[in-house]
Design an enzyme around this catalytic site. Structure first.
Site, PDB file in Angstrom:
ATOM      1  N   TYR A  66      14.358   3.409   3.062  1.00  0.00           N
ATOM      2  CA  TYR A  66      13.065   3.713   3.696  1.00  0.00           C
ATOM      3  C   TYR A  66      12.454   4.982   3.108  1.00  0.00           C
ATOM      4  O   TYR A  66      11.223   5.084   2.983  1.00  0.00           O
ATOM      5  CB  TYR A  66      13.194   3.775   5.232  1.00  0.00           C
ATOM      6  CG  TYR A  66      13.135   2.370   5.804  1.00  0.00           C
ATOM      7  CD1 TYR A  66      11.907   1.751   6.027  1.00  0.00           C
ATOM      8  CD2 TYR A  66      14.289   1.639   6.019  1.00  0.00           C
ATOM      9  CE1 TYR A  66      11.837   0.441   6.476  1.00  0.00           C
ATOM     10  CE2 TYR A  66      14.229   0.318   6.472  1.00  0.00           C
ATOM     11  CZ  TYR A  66      12.998  -0.265   6.702  1.00  0.00           C
ATOM     12  OH  TYR A  66      12.910  -1.565   7.127  1.00  0.00           O
ATOM     13  N   HIS A 118       4.039  -4.366  13.198  1.00  0.00           N
ATOM     14  CA  HIS A 118       5.418  -4.142  12.747  1.00  0.00           C
ATOM     15  C   HIS A 118       5.783  -2.661  12.698  1.00  0.00           C
ATOM     16  O   HIS A 118       6.712  -2.277  11.997  1.00  0.00           O
ATOM     17  CB  HIS A 118       5.629  -4.801  11.375  1.00  0.00           C
ATOM     18  CG  HIS A 118       5.558  -6.305  11.422  1.00  0.00           C
ATOM     19  ND1 HIS A 118       5.398  -7.092  10.315  1.00  0.00           N
ATOM     20  CD2 HIS A 118       5.629  -7.167  12.480  1.00  0.00           C
ATOM     21  CE1 HIS A 118       5.372  -8.384  10.679  1.00  0.00           C
ATOM     22  NE2 HIS A 118       5.497  -8.441  11.989  1.00  0.00           N
TER      23      HIS A 118
HETATM   24  P1  OAD Z   1       4.417 -11.339   1.988  1.00  0.00           P
HETATM   25  O1  OAD Z   1       5.092 -10.599   0.895  1.00  0.00           O
HETATM   26  O2  OAD Z   1       5.173 -12.423   2.674  1.00  0.00           O
HETATM   27  O3  OAD Z   1       3.096 -12.026   1.411  1.00  0.00           O
HETATM   28  C1  OAD Z   1       2.192 -11.293   0.655  1.00  0.00           C
HETATM   29  C2  OAD Z   1       0.980 -12.163   0.372  1.00  0.00           C
HETATM   30  O4  OAD Z   1       0.044 -11.368  -0.337  1.00  0.00           O
HETATM   31  C3  OAD Z   1       1.261 -13.403  -0.476  1.00  0.00           C
HETATM   32  O5  OAD Z   1       0.663 -14.534   0.127  1.00  0.00           O
HETATM   33  C4  OAD Z   1       0.573 -13.081  -1.823  1.00  0.00           C
HETATM   34  O6  OAD Z   1       0.008 -14.244  -2.430  1.00  0.00           O
HETATM   35  C5  OAD Z   1      -0.510 -12.141  -1.384  1.00  0.00           C
HETATM   36  N1  OAD Z   1      -0.954 -11.192  -2.411  1.00  0.00           N
HETATM   37  C6  OAD Z   1      -0.259 -10.647  -3.448  1.00  0.00           C
HETATM   38  N2  OAD Z   1      -1.025  -9.789  -4.136  1.00  0.00           N
HETATM   39  C7  OAD Z   1      -2.226  -9.770  -3.506  1.00  0.00           C
HETATM   40  C8  OAD Z   1      -3.442  -9.067  -3.726  1.00  0.00           C
HETATM   41  N3  OAD Z   1      -3.572  -8.182  -4.727  1.00  0.00           N
HETATM   42  N4  OAD Z   1      -4.463  -9.296  -2.873  1.00  0.00           N
HETATM   43  C9  OAD Z   1      -4.354 -10.190  -1.857  1.00  0.00           C
HETATM   44  N5  OAD Z   1      -3.224 -10.867  -1.598  1.00  0.00           N
HETATM   45  C10 OAD Z   1      -2.185 -10.668  -2.416  1.00  0.00           C
HETATM   46  O7  OAD Z   1       3.844 -10.239   2.989  1.00  0.00           O
HETATM   47  P2  OAD Z   1       3.449 -10.397   4.516  1.00  0.00           P
HETATM   48  O8  OAD Z   1       2.769 -11.698   4.757  1.00  0.00           O
HETATM   49  O9  OAD Z   1       2.761  -9.160   4.909  1.00  0.00           O
HETATM   50  O10 OAD Z   1       7.946  -7.733   8.028  1.00  0.00           O
HETATM   51  O11 OAD Z   1       4.873 -10.422   5.180  1.00  0.00           O
HETATM   52  C11 OAD Z   1       4.999 -10.436   6.555  1.00  0.00           C
HETATM   53  C12 OAD Z   1       6.178  -9.614   6.971  1.00  0.00           C
HETATM   54  O12 OAD Z   1       7.357 -10.039   6.267  1.00  0.00           O
HETATM   55  C13 OAD Z   1       6.082  -8.144   6.637  1.00  0.00           C
HETATM   56  O13 OAD Z   1       5.330  -7.416   7.576  1.00  0.00           O
HETATM   57  C14 OAD Z   1       7.508  -7.717   6.657  1.00  0.00           C
HETATM   58  C15 OAD Z   1       8.117  -8.847   5.870  1.00  0.00           C
HETATM   59  O14 OAD Z   1       9.462  -9.097   6.109  1.00  0.00           O
HETATM   60  C16 OAD Z   1       8.789  -6.828   8.495  1.00  0.00           C
HETATM   61  O15 OAD Z   1       9.242  -5.949   7.794  1.00  0.00           O
HETATM   62  C17 OAD Z   1       9.082  -7.002   9.948  1.00  0.00           C
END
Ligand code: OAD
Length: 250
Positions: A66, A118
């Protein structure tokens, strides 16, 4: 009509607009996402770093990870996705940002109404009493400690980062407020989330089932793409810059 123009038209007509952001909103600031080729969960095992069991087993390892992430975030700057959302709030176009991100970049960009589902990586929380303190990265706080895990100044128990780990419930007030906003909004702008993690991923579905228009900004198709009324297949920073121009012109 181009999807950006279509999105601007929906936003213009709406009374209540809410954004739901995920790691992709901060990707253009150089902060890695979780899933996908360069995602953190491709390099690191979340079971060893982001669960209460991992922290109980090896709090030093968890803290070091972290602190590494805090350092990366401290070096990063908000990008046009964050600053456009803050501008939309100031202009009275956007009601709230509901975020899965823990980096605090929405607040650094000037957003005031931010609901953190989160938690916040900058918060130190006591594992025993109700002490908690949010460090200010701009003042260089929370980047190193005399010992790991750091100890609670009030009761001496170990401190932990104030984020939600796998297997833990979301902060109930934040989740309730986010669900309320999802039910109330006319437009939900879903930016940079894979839609894989519940209950955050249920919010656009809830919004849609209450009549909202769902706009997705994401260069890749996601689990939420099938319910999107408008899809903007671009990175968040350039898409939000274009959206700002379209809103200014509309
Ligand atoms: P993810 O890593 O699952 O997804 C990221 C998304 O961002 C994907 O759909 C990519 O296609 C998209 N992406 C990548 N680059 C991008 C850009 N420049 N602009 C726009 N989109 C882009 O992340 P989250 O959906 O946030 O939880 O994940 C959800 C949760 O899973 C997080 O909050 C975390 C993780 O485990 C905890 O830590 C509790």
């Amino acid at each position: 009509m181009k999807p950006i123009q279509e999105a601007a038209r929906h936003i213009h007509r709406a009374d209540t607009v809410v954004a739901l952001t995920g790691a992709g909103a901060s990707a253009d600031s150089g902060i890695p996402t979780f899933r996908g080729k360069d995602g953190l969960w491709n390099k690191y095992d979340p079971r060893e770093l982001a669960t209460p069991e991992a922290f109980a087993r090896d709090p030093v390892k968890v803290w070091k990870w972290y602190l590494w992430r805090r350092k990366k975030i401290a070096e990063a700057q908000p990008n046009p996705c964050h600053t456009t959302l803050a501008w939309m709030e100031r202009e009275g176009i956007l009601d709230a940002v509901v975020t899965q991100n823990v980096d605090g970049l929405h607040q650094r960009a000037g957003s005031r109404h931010v609901i953190e589902l989160h938690g916040n990586i900058w918060t130190d929380e006591c594992t025993s009493c109700d002490y908690e303190r949010t460090n200010d990265p701009e003042a260089g706080e929370g980047l190193e400690y005399p010992e790991l895990p750091p100890k609670c100044p009030e009761c001496g128990a170990p401190l932990r980062p104030g984020v939600v780990w796998f297997g833990e419930p979301l902060p109930p007030d934040a989740l309730l407020r986010a669900q309320e906003l999802a039910r109330e909004c006319d437009v939900m702008l879903v930016i940079g989330t894979s839609g894989e993690v519940r209950p955050a991923a249920d919010l656009p579905i809830l919004a849609k089932s209450h009549g909202a228009t769902v706009i997705e900004i994401n260069p890749s198709e996601t689990a939420l793409s099938p319910i999107a009324d408008v899809r903007i297949p671009q990175r968040a920073a350039p898409a939000m810059e274009e959206l700002r121009k379209a809103l200014e012109e509309a």
